[in-house]
Design a protein around this motif. Structure first.
Motif, mmCIF file in Angstrom:
data_model
loop_
_atom_site.group_PDB
_atom_site.id
_atom_site.type_symbol
_atom_site.label_atom_id
_atom_site.label_comp_id
_atom_site.label_asym_id
_atom_site.label_seq_id
_atom_site.Cartn_x
_atom_site.Cartn_y
_atom_site.Cartn_z
ATOM 1 N N UNK A 364 0.868 -1.168 0.000
ATOM 2 C CA UNK A 364 0.000 0.000 0.000
ATOM 3 C C UNK A 364 0.908 1.223 0.000
ATOM 4 N N UNK A 365 0.328 2.386 -0.350
ATOM 5 C CA UNK A 365 1.165 3.578 -0.486
ATOM 6 C C UNK A 365 0.467 4.806 0.097
ATOM 7 N N UNK A 366 1.304 5.780 0.446
ATOM 8 C CA UNK A 366 0.831 7.114 0.814
ATOM 9 C C UNK A 366 1.384 8.046 -0.272
ATOM 10 N N UNK A 367 0.747 8.075 -1.423
ATOM 11 C CA UNK A 367 1.366 8.661 -2.620
ATOM 12 C C UNK A 367 1.641 10.159 -2.554
ATOM 13 N N UNK A 368 0.895 10.895 -1.707
ATOM 14 C CA UNK A 368 1.059 12.351 -1.667
ATOM 15 C C UNK A 368 1.659 12.861 -0.361
ATOM 16 N N UNK A 369 1.899 11.968 0.594
ATOM 17 C CA UNK A 369 2.344 12.394 1.921
ATOM 18 C C UNK A 369 3.737 13.022 1.866
ATOM 19 N N UNK A 370 3.812 14.284 2.323
ATOM 20 C CA UNK A 370 5.074 15.018 2.315
ATOM 21 C C UNK A 370 5.603 15.287 3.719
ATOM 22 N N UNK A 371 4.711 15.476 4.672
ATOM 23 C CA UNK A 371 5.135 15.833 6.031
ATOM 24 C C UNK A 371 4.518 14.866 7.028
ATOM 25 N N UNK A 372 5.370 14.163 7.768
ATOM 26 C CA UNK A 372 4.917 13.181 8.756
ATOM 27 C C UNK A 372 5.543 13.499 10.105
ATOM 28 N N UNK A 373 4.692 13.774 11.096
ATOM 29 C CA UNK A 373 5.151 14.112 12.438
ATOM 30 C C UNK A 373 4.867 12.941 13.372
ATOM 31 N N UNK A 374 5.934 12.288 13.835
ATOM 32 C CA UNK A 374 5.832 11.156 14.766
ATOM 33 C C UNK A 374 6.486 11.488 16.106
ATOM 34 N N UNK A 375 6.608 12.744 16.405
ATOM 35 C CA UNK A 375 7.269 13.189 17.632
ATOM 36 C C UNK A 375 6.584 12.626 18.879
ATOM 37 N N UNK A 376 7.379 12.378 19.878
ATOM 38 C CA UNK A 376 6.897 11.993 21.211
ATOM 39 C C UNK A 376 6.041 10.727 21.169
ATOM 40 N N UNK A 377 6.539 9.703 20.523
ATOM 41 C CA UNK A 377 5.991 8.366 20.679
ATOM 42 C C UNK A 377 7.055 7.569 21.434
ATOM 43 N N UNK A 378 7.072 6.272 21.274
ATOM 44 C CA UNK A 378 8.127 5.456 21.877
ATOM 45 C C UNK A 378 8.710 4.522 20.827
ATOM 46 N N UNK A 379 8.836 5.028 19.610
ATOM 47 C CA UNK A 379 9.263 4.202 18.483
ATOM 48 C C UNK A 379 10.687 3.695 18.645
ATOM 49 N N UNK A 380 10.847 2.406 18.434
ATOM 50 C CA UNK A 380 12.183 1.814 18.378
ATOM 51 C C UNK A 380 12.463 1.220 16.999
ATOM 52 N N UNK A 381 11.401 0.943 16.232
ATOM 53 C CA UNK A 381 11.601 0.375 14.899
ATOM 54 C C UNK A 381 10.496 0.825 13.959
ATOM 55 N N UNK A 382 10.874 0.930 12.696
ATOM 56 C CA UNK A 382 9.926 1.306 11.641
ATOM 57 C C UNK A 382 10.127 0.326 10.490
ATOM 58 N N UNK A 383 9.077 -0.321 10.095
ATOM 59 C CA UNK A 383 9.174 -1.316 9.026
ATOM 60 C C UNK A 383 9.711 -0.685 7.739
ATOM 61 N N UNK A 384 10.659 -1.348 7.078
ATOM 62 C CA UNK A 384 11.159 -0.833 5.794
ATOM 63 C C UNK A 384 10.073 -0.775 4.735
ATOM 64 N N UNK A 385 9.056 -1.619 4.867
ATOM 65 C CA UNK A 385 7.947 -1.570 3.928
ATOM 66 C C UNK A 385 7.147 -0.277 4.097
ATOM 67 N N UNK A 386 7.050 0.196 5.328
ATOM 68 C CA UNK A 386 6.366 1.467 5.574
ATOM 69 C C UNK A 386 7.145 2.614 4.941
ATOM 70 N N UNK A 387 8.459 2.603 5.102
ATOM 71 C CA UNK A 387 9.287 3.656 4.502
ATOM 72 C C UNK A 387 9.165 3.640 2.981
ATOM 73 N N UNK A 388 9.096 2.455 2.442
ATOM 74 C CA UNK A 388 8.978 2.315 0.987
ATOM 75 C C UNK A 388 7.651 2.870 0.487
ATOM 76 N N UNK A 389 6.659 2.944 1.395
ATOM 77 C CA UNK A 389 5.325 3.425 1.018
ATOM 78 C C UNK A 389 5.226 4.944 1.040
ATOM 79 N N UNK A 390 6.361 5.638 1.252
ATOM 80 C CA UNK A 390 6.366 7.103 1.333
ATOM 81 C C UNK A 390 7.178 7.689 0.168
ATOM 82 N N UNK A 391 6.694 7.617 -1.049
ATOM 83 C CA UNK A 391 7.504 8.016 -2.207
ATOM 84 C C UNK A 391 7.729 9.519 -2.332
ATOM 85 N N UNK A 392 6.923 10.346 -1.613
ATOM 86 C CA UNK A 392 7.050 11.803 -1.745
ATOM 87 C C UNK A 392 7.427 12.479 -0.430
ATOM 88 N N UNK A 393 7.845 11.708 0.572
ATOM 89 C CA UNK A 393 8.089 12.294 1.898
ATOM 90 C C UNK A 393 9.188 13.354 1.842
#
Length: 650
Positions: A364-393
């Motif tokens: 799946x894709x987020x084809x137009x997403x340019x700005x993503x704010x994930x501040x102040x979570x507790x993230x330790x990992x992000x799936x590479x498939x998710x990163x691949x779904x951000x073609x315009x970030x």
């Protein structure tokens, strides 16, 4: 001739007198008496007035006003409780009336009759008057021309069709901060021109059948909403902005199938508290079936309509998500900005329905997403498939998480990849320009951490004791314009920066540095921040090179030597601004003082020199003592010589 000149002088004097009379602010068409402690309306009002401001006084009663050309009247912030029936009888042109912050509910009969005579009124503000439902209805009689109405801060508890029966031309309606817990059907629907509706700060618990096709802006923030449901039909809604923030929503709103929605505010709710995305979808489908008495056969049927929305911005911050709602949000093909900060994410995994075999990844894709704010979570990992779904970030904010950059570029994903990988491969984000990794507990920034991106700005601040690898910035040294590596307790031996020709802004404040890297000489720095380090002096030759582009430098909080300040002369000669020089201290052998104090009398503090080198205060004392001892020895030797000569003569 003389008579003509005299008459002209009288005319000029009269105009000047009128312009500068007390209470006049501009010319005879506008007069302001606000904040004058008035207890009644002044008697000497110009009959040609078009705008009159009597706000913030102590007027309690209003009687007939003889200003027939008046178009705007502001009586807000008084103690007005009685308006005589004929008070507005001569104001046939009045279009804008502000009666907020008064006591109109006291003499309701007289006040409503007075307002009833204003048939041409376009805007009316009756906020904060202690008005009940029945009182508001009385005051709104004969208001067919009304375009804007504000009733903030009253005690309305219910809205019904009778409230606006005689004011159906309203386009902008504000009923914020009341006690409204119920809205009867057909209350707003007859208002065919209504475009903006603000019902924030009330007691609404749900919207179970939204039908306002004409409304473009709807604010329902700070209520107690648990759900927002729209019946699915083929009607086109004009809705462009919807604010549902600061409520108790457990589910995404069920929005009109056909709409023009561009901005959706859902921050500060309970979204995600039900657990997984699948549970939330199941529950909201069940809710819709229960309310509308319609059966739904397909999963995520309602949110499938999101594909048709032109939504560009959504705010989901300050909710309770423990997992990222990949499928629902990926339906927003036009989404450009997503605020997902202040949630409870630990991982962004590739949790996709009907996805069991990792060798057959459902993309799946987020084809137009340019700005993503994930501040102040507790993230330790992000799936590479998710990163691949951000073609315009373009911008990614990961501040205050626990992500670790990978030290290699993943050119292609293996068929079987560890979805719980402990590092984030930023190299996949080829369009990424702005990255914030502030306060992520990063210990080592490995080589080629960002190779493959197009980084322009990078924030690595507050990663305490972080070690920057020798080739950590390889791949972005040609594009990087802003670099922040402050507050990481770094000393000069641990700071190794490559040649960065595009760099214009560098922040290395709040560390333990005592010298700047020579590699900065090939950059185009405009602003440098070296505050709160261990500098005693700055590299003059480097500053001379940088001064070709440099405009400002922040230097306070260091241990500069006053008597070794040629670098300061260089900066002054090159006209580089030092915004914090008044707070910058330097030391001499005598005492510490601010740079401005030193610059007033530099010769007094640093006047002793030898062969071009400074002679410190301790050296001066030693020299003086040596001279005293030498002089004492000479005196003693002279006395002995004198005594021996006398004894020889005897």
């Amino acid at each position: 001739m003389v008579r003509h000149i005299f008459s002209n002088l009288i005319l000029v004097w009269s105009i000047t007198f009128d312009l500068y009379r007390p209470g006049w602010t501009h010319h005879s068409k506008k007069q302001s008496w606000n904040n004058q402690n008035l207890s009644s309306v002044p008697l000497d009002l110009d009959v040609k007035l078009r705008r009159l401001d009597l706000s913030n006084n102590f007027i309690t009663q209003l009687h007939a006003l003889a200003v027939p050309y008046l178009e705007q009247l502001d009586l807000s912030g008084n103690q007005l409780d009685l308006i005589s029936e004929g008070a507005f009888g001569n104001l046939a042109r009045l279009e804008h009336l502000n009666l907020s912050r008064n006591r109109l509910s006291v003499s309701l009969g007289s006040n409503s009759k007075a307002l009833g005579s204003l048939g041409r009124l376009k805007s009316l503000d009756i906020s904060m008057n202690g008005l009940s439902n029945s009182a508001a209805e009385l005051l709104l009689r004969n208001k067919s021309s009304l375009d804007q109405l504000k009733m903030t801060g009253n005690v309305l508890i219910k809205l019904s069709p009778s409230m606006f029966r005689e004011s159906k031309g309203i386009t902008n309606l504000i009923i914020e901060d009341n006690l409204i817990s119920e809205i009867e059907k057909q209350t707003f629907e007859p208002l065919s021109r209504l475009e903006s509706l603000n019902l924030a700060r009330n007691n609404l618990a749900f919207i179970c059948d939204f039908t306002l096709h004409q409304v473009k802006y709807l604010n329902l923030s700070r209520n107690s909403l648990e759900f927002f449901v729209t019946r699915e039909d083929a009607a086109l809604y004009s809705l462009e902005v919807l604010d549902l923030s600061h409520n108790k929503l457990l589910y995404f709103p069920i929005l009109p199938k056909l709409n023009k929605l561009k901005h959706l505010y859902l921050q500060n709710n309970l979204l995600g508290a039900l657990g997984s995305e699948a549970v939330m979808v199941t529950e909201v489908n069940f809710l819709y079936q229960h309310i509308m008495k319609e059966r739904i056969h397909r999963k995520n049927y309602l949110h499938a309509n999101w594909r048709l929305m032109p939504l560009a911005y959504i705010d989901l911050s300050f909710n309770h998500f423990t997992s990222f709602p990949l499928e629902t949000l990926s339906l927003l093909f036009s989404l450009e900005t997503l605020n997902f900060s202040h949630n409870c994410l630990q991982h962004i995994n590739w949790d996709i329905r009907n996805y069991h075999n990792q060798s057959q990844v459902r993309q799946i894709r987020f084809p137009s997403l340019k700005c993503l704010d994930l501040q102040k979570n507790s993230l330790t990992s992000v799936s590479p498939f998710f990163l691949k779904a951000l073609p315009q970030i373009d911008t990614l904010n990961l501040q205050e998480n626990q992500v670790q950059p990978c030290g290699f570029l993943m050119k292609s994903l293996p068929k079987i990849f560890d979805l719980n990988s402990s590092c984030v491969a930023f190299g996949q984000l080829k369009t990424l320009k702005h990255l914030n990794l502030r306060e992520n507990y990063i210990k080592i920034l490995p080589p080629t951490s960002f190779q493959g991106t197009s980084l322009i700005s990078l924030n690595l601040a507050k990663n305490n004791h972080m070690v920057i690898g020798e080739a950590a910035l390889e791949g972005v040294q040609a594009t990087l314009q802003s670099l922040i590596i402050s507050e990481i307790s770094m000393n000069s031996s641990g700071l190794s920066l490559p040649c960065m020709p595009a760099l214009t802004n560098l922040n290395i404040s709040n560390n333990k540095l005592n010298k700047t890297p020579g590699s900065l000489a090939c950059s185009s720095l405009k602003v440098i921040d070296v505050r709160n380090n261990a500098f005693t002096s700055l590299n003059c030759s480097l500053l001379q090179t940088l001064s070709l582009n440099q405009t400002a430098m922040f230097i306070s909080g260091n241990k500069f030597n006053c008597c070794n300040s040629r670098w300061l002369t260089v900066l002054n000669e090159m006209m580089v601004r030092l915004p914090d020089i008044n707070q910058t201290e330097c030391f001499t052998q005598l005492r510490n003082l601010t740079f401005p104090e030193y610059l007033e009398h530099p010769s007094f503090y640093c006047s002793f020199k030898r062969d071009g080198q400074e002679i410190h205060f301790g050296q001066i004392i030693i020299i003086v003592l040596f001279l005293i001892v030498l002089l004492s020895m000479l005196i003693g030797f002279s006395r002995k010589l004198c005594c021996s000569q006398r004894s020889f003569m005897v």
